[in-house]
Design a protein around this motif. Sequence first.
Motif: not given
Length: 324
Positions: A77-80, A257-260
């Motif tokens: 999730v972090a890298k999505a 969700a992913p940051a950003g």
Amino acid sequence: MTTRRLLLTLLSTAALLAAASATAQQQRPIRLVVPYAAGGPIDVTARALAERVRDTLGPVIIDNKPGAGGNIGADIVAKAAPDGYTIGIAATATNAVNPWLYSKIPFNAATDFAPITQMVRVPNVLVMNAETAKRLKIDSVRDLIAYAKANPAKLNYGSGGNGSAGHLAGEMFKKEAGIFAVHIPYNGGNPAQLALLSGQVDFNFDNLATAAPNIRSGKLKALAVTTAERSSMLPEVPTVAATLKGFSVDTWWGLMAPAGTPPEVIAKLNKAFVDALHSPETKTRFASLLAEPVGNSPEQFGAFMKSELTKYEKVVKATGAHVD
């Protein structure tokens, strides 16, 4: 074909292509990464919610990615891409305990995620073998603390392993109560409960959903729940906080969700999932799992996760537990 008719044809074709593209985008499924194996409470609640939001968000596909205490799924999730089409489960372990428990972790729990909403909380409960409690004349948290202080090092407690929720709750309890009890780790929650039922250990901090059948049968005595307020699932049982002010430990999970990820996307996801959490059907379904739906704002869930991360830093470091 006249120039005017050709232009109209081209414009009509472009409009149809744009509409088809928009429809395709709307039908693109959302991937919900569950960092644990299929069949557990987190997976079951995620699947129930995915079904409830189908009409507003379209298909939500559950993708189970277990391993490393939940770290593998959380890292996905972090890298999505931060587009709202990959979201995941944030849990006590992945977003509050593991950052302090693991010597190496591939994501930053404080900065790599955008909170959507807390889904549920599942109270933990302080339980004793009923026969042991009767023999030692322990009927409350206050009685347990008094016995421990009068009989140093005579009590022990079991857990599902070093760094588990039961272990950390036990260590926090010992610290706040000013008592000592030997920690006996087992290979999972079920062996720990069997040890309690057989009288090999004196007390446990267990998941309410797991302990409830034995509480109702009279094999286990529930002294207190570990949430700040009484649980609607076990309303007659007091809280640990009634004796130890401020004590609060429970199992929780939510959506991230992913940051950003754009705020408007987060807002859309939040509304859909919060509406689903507050529906009577969801409450009934979750009640069978002894899970209490929450459903709050991204800001509230973010602040809660931040406070949990801070709380468990102290607890994990105090236990000395770590995973290489």
